[in-house]
Design a protein around this motif. Structure first.
Motif, PDB file in Angstrom:
ATOM      1  N   UNK A   1    -126.134 -30.769  77.233  1.00 48.18           N
ATOM      2  CA  UNK A   1    -124.848 -31.464  77.281  1.00 48.18           C
ATOM      3  C   UNK A   1    -125.000 -32.693  78.156  1.00 48.18           C
ATOM      4  N   UNK A   2    -124.544 -33.830  77.687  1.00 47.09           N
ATOM      5  CA  UNK A   2    -124.636 -35.071  78.427  1.00 47.09           C
ATOM      6  C   UNK A   2    -123.395 -35.247  79.288  1.00 47.09           C
ATOM      7  N   UNK A   3    -123.518 -34.947  80.558  1.00 47.45           N
ATOM      8  CA  UNK A   3    -122.384 -35.083  81.458  1.00 47.45           C
ATOM      9  C   UNK A   3    -122.176 -36.520  81.890  1.00 47.45           C
ATOM     10  N   UNK A   4    -123.052 -37.417  81.475  1.00 44.19           N
ATOM     11  CA  UNK A   4    -122.949 -38.787  81.925  1.00 44.19           C
ATOM     12  C   UNK A   4    -122.177 -39.689  81.000  1.00 44.19           C
ATOM     13  N   UNK A   5    -121.692 -39.214  79.864  1.00 50.07           N
ATOM     14  CA  UNK A   5    -120.987 -40.123  78.974  1.00 50.07           C
ATOM     15  C   UNK A   5    -119.506 -40.116  79.290  1.00 50.07           C
ATOM     16  N   UNK A   6    -118.718 -40.766  78.428  1.00 48.69           N
ATOM     17  CA  UNK A   6    -117.292 -40.908  78.706  1.00 48.69           C
ATOM     18  C   UNK A   6    -116.461 -39.939  77.886  1.00 48.69           C
ATOM     19  N   UNK A   7    -116.941 -38.715  77.725  1.00 52.13           N
ATOM     20  CA  UNK A   7    -116.247 -37.730  76.905  1.00 52.13           C
ATOM     21  C   UNK A   7    -115.332 -36.839  77.727  1.00 52.13           C
ATOM     22  N   UNK A   8    -115.118 -37.169  78.996  1.00 51.20           N
ATOM     23  CA  UNK A   8    -114.169 -36.408  79.798  1.00 51.20           C
ATOM     24  C   UNK A   8    -114.797 -35.394  80.719  1.00 51.20           C
ATOM     25  N   UNK A   9    -116.129 -35.325  80.783  1.00 53.05           N
ATOM     26  CA  UNK A   9    -116.796 -34.411  81.704  1.00 53.05           C
ATOM     27  C   UNK A   9    -116.784 -35.023  83.099  1.00 53.05           C
ATOM     28  N   UNK A  10    -116.001 -34.435  83.987  1.00 53.36           N
ATOM     29  CA  UNK A  10    -115.833 -35.007  85.321  1.00 53.36           C
ATOM     30  C   UNK A  10    -116.920 -34.516  86.266  1.00 53.36           C
ATOM     31  N   UNK A  11    -117.420 -35.422  87.088  1.00 51.28           N
ATOM     32  CA  UNK A  11    -118.445 -35.090  88.065  1.00 51.28           C
ATOM     33  C   UNK A  11    -118.042 -35.604  89.440  1.00 51.28           C
ATOM     34  N   UNK A  12    -118.662 -35.047  90.473  1.00 49.18           N
ATOM     35  CA  UNK A  12    -118.438 -35.485  91.847  1.00 49.18           C
ATOM     36  C   UNK A  12    -119.533 -36.487  92.204  1.00 49.18           C
ATOM     37  N   UNK A  13    -119.138 -37.736  92.351  1.00 50.47           N
ATOM     38  CA  UNK A  13    -120.087 -38.805  92.614  1.00 50.47           C
ATOM     39  C   UNK A  13    -119.961 -39.284  94.057  1.00 50.47           C
ATOM     40  N   UNK A  14    -121.094 -39.593  94.662  1.00 50.33           N
ATOM     41  CA  UNK A  14    -121.109 -40.230  95.963  1.00 50.33           C
ATOM     42  C   UNK A  14    -121.679 -41.627  95.776  1.00 50.33           C
ATOM     43  N   UNK A  15    -120.903 -42.642  96.160  1.00 51.57           N
ATOM     44  CA  UNK A  15    -121.274 -44.030  95.911  1.00 51.57           C
ATOM     45  C   UNK A  15    -121.464 -44.767  97.233  1.00 51.57           C
ATOM     46  N   UNK A  16    -122.615 -45.382  97.393  1.00 47.02           N
ATOM     47  CA  UNK A  16    -122.897 -46.225  98.547  1.00 47.02           C
ATOM     48  C   UNK A  16    -122.946 -47.679  98.079  1.00 47.02           C
ATOM     49  N   UNK A  17    -122.346 -48.575  98.864  1.00 45.16           N
ATOM     50  CA  UNK A  17    -122.308 -49.974  98.462  1.00 45.16           C
ATOM     51  C   UNK A  17    -121.192 -50.270  97.478  1.00 45.16           C
ATOM     52  N   UNK A  18    -120.071 -49.583  97.623  1.00 40.78           N
ATOM     53  CA  UNK A  18    -118.983 -49.676  96.645  1.00 40.78           C
ATOM     54  C   UNK A  18    -118.249 -51.004  96.669  1.00 40.78           C
ATOM     55  N   UNK A  19    -118.446 -51.817  97.699  1.00 39.31           N
ATOM     56  CA  UNK A  19    -117.720 -53.081  97.796  1.00 39.31           C
ATOM     57  C   UNK A  19    -118.525 -54.271  97.271  1.00 39.31           C
ATOM     58  N   UNK A  20    -119.780 -54.054  96.899  1.00 40.07           N
ATOM     59  CA  UNK A  20    -120.617 -55.136  96.388  1.00 40.07           C
ATOM     60  C   UNK A  20    -120.413 -55.375  94.905  1.00 40.07           C
ATOM     61  N   UNK A  70    -123.916 -36.838 101.956  1.00 37.54           N
ATOM     62  CA  UNK A  70    -124.533 -36.843 100.625  1.00 37.54           C
ATOM     63  C   UNK A  70    -124.665 -35.447 100.021  1.00 37.54           C
ATOM     64  N   UNK A  71    -124.414 -34.430 100.805  1.00 37.52           N
ATOM     65  CA  UNK A  71    -124.790 -33.075 100.401  1.00 37.52           C
ATOM     66  C   UNK A  71    -124.024 -32.520  99.212  1.00 37.52           C
ATOM     67  N   UNK A  72    -122.722 -32.661  99.198  1.00 36.10           N
ATOM     68  CA  UNK A  72    -121.904 -31.896  98.252  1.00 36.10           C
ATOM     69  C   UNK A  72    -121.429 -32.748  97.075  1.00 36.10           C
ATOM     70  N   UNK A  73    -122.391 -33.290  96.313  1.00 34.27           N
ATOM     71  CA  UNK A  73    -122.047 -34.126  95.168  1.00 34.27           C
ATOM     72  C   UNK A  73    -122.997 -33.836  94.007  1.00 34.27           C
ATOM     73  N   UNK A  74    -122.510 -34.114  92.801  1.00 31.01           N
ATOM     74  CA  UNK A  74    -123.347 -33.925  91.613  1.00 31.01           C
ATOM     75  C   UNK A  74    -124.350 -35.060  91.450  1.00 31.01           C
ATOM     76  N   UNK A  75    -123.931 -36.264  91.813  1.00 33.02           N
ATOM     77  CA  UNK A  75    -124.785 -37.449  91.659  1.00 33.02           C
ATOM     78  C   UNK A  75    -124.552 -38.387  92.837  1.00 33.02           C
ATOM     79  N   UNK A  76    -125.627 -38.957  93.364  1.00 32.50           N
ATOM     80  CA  UNK A  76    -125.567 -39.994  94.383  1.00 32.50           C
ATOM     81  C   UNK A  76    -125.985 -41.308  93.726  1.00 32.50           C
ATOM     82  N   UNK A  77    -125.190 -42.359  93.925  1.00 32.31           N
ATOM     83  CA  UNK A  77    -125.493 -43.673  93.352  1.00 32.31           C
ATOM     84  C   UNK A  77    -125.558 -44.677  94.487  1.00 32.31           C
TER      85      UNK A  77
END
Length: 250
Positions: A1-20, A70-77
């Motif tokens: 299953x592709x959890x990365x597409x836009x089909x409504x599968x929600x994930x917990x993301x951690x984003x660094x550099x969000x203002x750039x 960073x610990x409790x996330x599905x993906x770190x970006x």
């Protein structure tokens, strides 16, 4: 299953550099797709409040706090840092990589940015950085690449050419995406001439490698799944065949 597409599968993301430039597009698209995003920011009020967005103030130089965040996330970006800052850039990204590996190890999904000069030249044992005329500061991407591939993380490194603003805020349909090597064929003549000819060919193809920040965000968010197509790969991207785009110069 592709959890990365836009089909409504929600994930917990951690984003660094969000203002750039890149981070803002990743954040906007991630929220539009319904993901839960924790943005690690350096100062209060850096981001406007939004549904599904948590802004966490963090000193990136505090290794213990960074690891915990960073610990409790599905993906770190990671979109933080500027390659032109040299050692400061590699120190920052290296710290983030180390913290992500310590926090998540082999279960961790991690995206970061490199550059097109880090990709393999098709039909050779070269990468773009081996070619004459490539600015030396891009070697910082090689340092970060060496650091991330030494981890246990399920990482992917997006390696675009120049990036610019989309005039209408929309991405480009039909992008060519590759794993580990140039996303365009190497010109035939360059196979029989010295590296300088290959370097010239690379520079001539830059308009075909110039993408929007929105394109970068979509590629990352389309491939969030673990053990996917781009697991532990450098990711190249080019415009659809026949399209060229130029970055404005001052």
């Amino acid at each position: 299953m592709n959890l990365g597409d836009d089909t409504g599968q929600n994930m917990r993301l951690c984003l660094l550099g969000a203002t750039g430039n890149s981070g803002r597009r990743v954040l906007s698209l991630a929220l539009a797709r319904g993901h839960q995003v924790t943005a690690l920011v350096r100062r209060p009020g850096a981001l406007a409040e939004a549904p599904n967005l948590t802004s966490q103030i963090l000193d990136y130089e505090n290794d213990e706090a960074l690891c915990a965040a960073l610990a409790d996330h599905d993906v770190i970006i990671n979109c933080a840092g500027y390659v032109t800052e040299g050692e400061r850039f590699t120190s920052l990204v290296g710290r983030i990589i180390k913290a992500a590996d310590k926090a998540q190890g082999p279960r961790g999904r991690f995206w970061l940015f490199g550059g097109a000069a880090l990709l393999n030249v098709p039909g050779s044992n070269l990468i773009g950085l081996d070619l004459p005329g490539v600015p030396k500061f891009y070697e910082a991407h090689q340092t970060n690449y060496n650091a991330v591939r030494a981890t246990h993380l399920d990482w992917s490194m997006l390696c675009p050419g120049p990036m610019i603003d989309a005039p209408d805020g929309q991405g480009t349909p039909g992008l060519i995406v590759s794993a580990d090597q140039w996303p365009l064929p190497r010109p035939a003549f360059s196979r029989f001439l010295p590296r300088v000819a290959t370097s010239l060919a690379f520079k001539q193809r830059l308009p075909e490698l110039t993408i929007y920040y929105e394109d970068a965000a979509k590629i990352i968010l389309d491939h969030l799944e673990r053990n996917g197509r781009f697991a532990r790969k450098r990711v190249g991207v080019a415009l659809p065949k026949g399209e060229r785009r130029f970055k404005a110069t001052r």
